[in-house]
Scaffold this motif. Structure first.
Motif, PDB file in Angstrom:
ATOM      1  N   LYS A 177       0.818  -1.218   0.000  1.00 14.64           N
ATOM      2  CA  LYS A 177       0.000   0.000   0.000  1.00 14.64           C
ATOM      3  C   LYS A 177       0.853   1.271   0.000  1.00 14.64           C
ATOM      4  N   LYS A 178       2.007   1.219   0.655  1.00 13.27           N
ATOM      5  CA  LYS A 178       2.879   2.399   0.723  1.00 13.27           C
ATOM      6  C   LYS A 178       3.336   2.850  -0.671  1.00 13.27           C
ATOM      7  N   ASN A 179       3.273   1.962  -1.647  1.00 16.27           N
ATOM      8  CA  ASN A 179       3.694   2.289  -3.018  1.00 16.27           C
ATOM      9  C   ASN A 179       2.514   2.564  -3.945  1.00 16.27           C
ATOM     10  N   ALA A 180       1.311   2.617  -3.402  1.00 15.64           N
ATOM     11  CA  ALA A 180       0.100   2.694  -4.234  1.00 15.64           C
ATOM     12  C   ALA A 180      -0.102   4.046  -4.899  1.00 15.64           C
ATOM     13  N   GLU A 181       0.367   5.104  -4.249  1.00 18.61           N
ATOM     14  CA  GLU A 181       0.164   6.443  -4.810  1.00 18.61           C
ATOM     15  C   GLU A 181       1.247   6.763  -5.839  1.00 18.61           C
ATOM     16  N   VAL A 182       0.861   7.506  -6.844  1.00 23.10           N
ATOM     17  CA  VAL A 182       1.795   7.898  -7.892  1.00 23.10           C
ATOM     18  C   VAL A 182       2.831   8.850  -7.299  1.00 23.10           C
ATOM     19  N   SER A 183       4.096   8.584  -7.569  1.00 24.38           N
ATOM     20  CA  SER A 183       5.165   9.445  -7.075  1.00 24.38           C
ATOM     21  C   SER A 183       5.131  10.801  -7.783  1.00 24.38           C
ATOM     22  N   ALA A 184       5.718  11.788  -7.156  1.00 23.44           N
ATOM     23  CA  ALA A 184       5.697  13.155  -7.695  1.00 23.44           C
ATOM     24  C   ALA A 184       6.257  13.222  -9.112  1.00 23.44           C
ATOM     25  N   GLU A 185       7.345  12.512  -9.365  1.00 27.02           N
ATOM     26  CA  GLU A 185       7.959  12.591 -10.701  1.00 27.02           C
ATOM     27  C   GLU A 185       7.125  11.913 -11.789  1.00 27.02           C
ATOM     28  N   ASN A 186       6.155  11.097 -11.389  1.00 27.03           N
ATOM     29  CA  ASN A 186       5.312  10.409 -12.371  1.00 27.03           C
ATOM     30  C   ASN A 186       3.865  10.911 -12.391  1.00 27.03           C
ATOM     31  N   LYS A 187       3.606  12.046 -11.764  1.00 27.88           N
ATOM     32  CA  LYS A 187       2.232  12.569 -11.705  1.00 27.88           C
ATOM     33  C   LYS A 187       1.595  12.678 -13.090  1.00 27.88           C
ATOM     34  N   SER A 188       2.344  13.137 -14.083  1.00 31.96           N
ATOM     35  CA  SER A 188       1.779  13.315 -15.427  1.00 31.96           C
ATOM     36  C   SER A 188       1.892  12.049 -16.278  1.00 31.96           C
ATOM     37  N   THR A 189       2.608  11.039 -15.776  1.00 30.30           N
ATOM     38  CA  THR A 189       2.774   9.768 -16.500  1.00 30.30           C
ATOM     39  C   THR A 189       2.599   8.603 -15.521  1.00 30.30           C
TER      40      THR A 189
END
Length: 107
Positions: free
Chosen positions: A63-75
C-alpha cells in the motif's frame, strides 16, 4: 470454490493497467507475469480461488507504493508501485480480498 463477486471498481482498476500496457508498451512496468495474469483475470471478471484471494489480501503490504510518485504525476503508467497496485485490483480489490478471506475462513 471460486469467487467473482468483487466490485466493478476492481475490474476497472485492472482494465486501466491493461490499457496502459496496450498503449505505452514497455514503459509500463511494475508487475511480474503473475501480476499481469491477475490483472487479466480481474478485468474479465473471472472466478478466483481462495488462494488467489489470499495473495490479493497479502498485497496490502504494498500500500505504501500505491500512490503515484511526484515525478510520475503526469505519466502514472511509469510508476511501478501504482501499476502493480491497480493490477491487483487497487484499494477496492485489496479490501475486498481481506474481507472475503475472513468470510470464507469462517465457513
Amino acid at each position: 470454490d471460486s469467487y467473482n463477486d468483487y466490485p466493478e471498481s476492481v475490474k476497472n482498476n485492472a482494465k486501466k493497467v491493461l490499457k496502459w500496457r496496450e498503449k505505452y508498451g514497455d514503459e509500463v512496468k511494475g508487475m511480474t507475469r503473475v501480476g499481469w495474469t491477475r490483472a487479466n483475470q480481474l478485468a474479465k471478471g473471472e472466478n478466483i480461488s481462495r488462494d488467489t484471494i489470499a495473495r490479493m489480501a497479502s498485497f496490502m503490504r504494498h500500500k505504501k507504493n500505491a500512490e503515484v510518485s511526484a515525478e510520475n504525476k503526469s505519466t502514472p503508467w511509469k510508476d511501478r508501485g501504482r501499476v502493480a497496485w491497480l493490477g491487483w485490483g487497487g484499494t477496492s480489490g485489496i479490501n475486498w480480498a481481506i474481507n472475503k478471506l475472513k468470510t470464507i475462513d469462517k465457513k
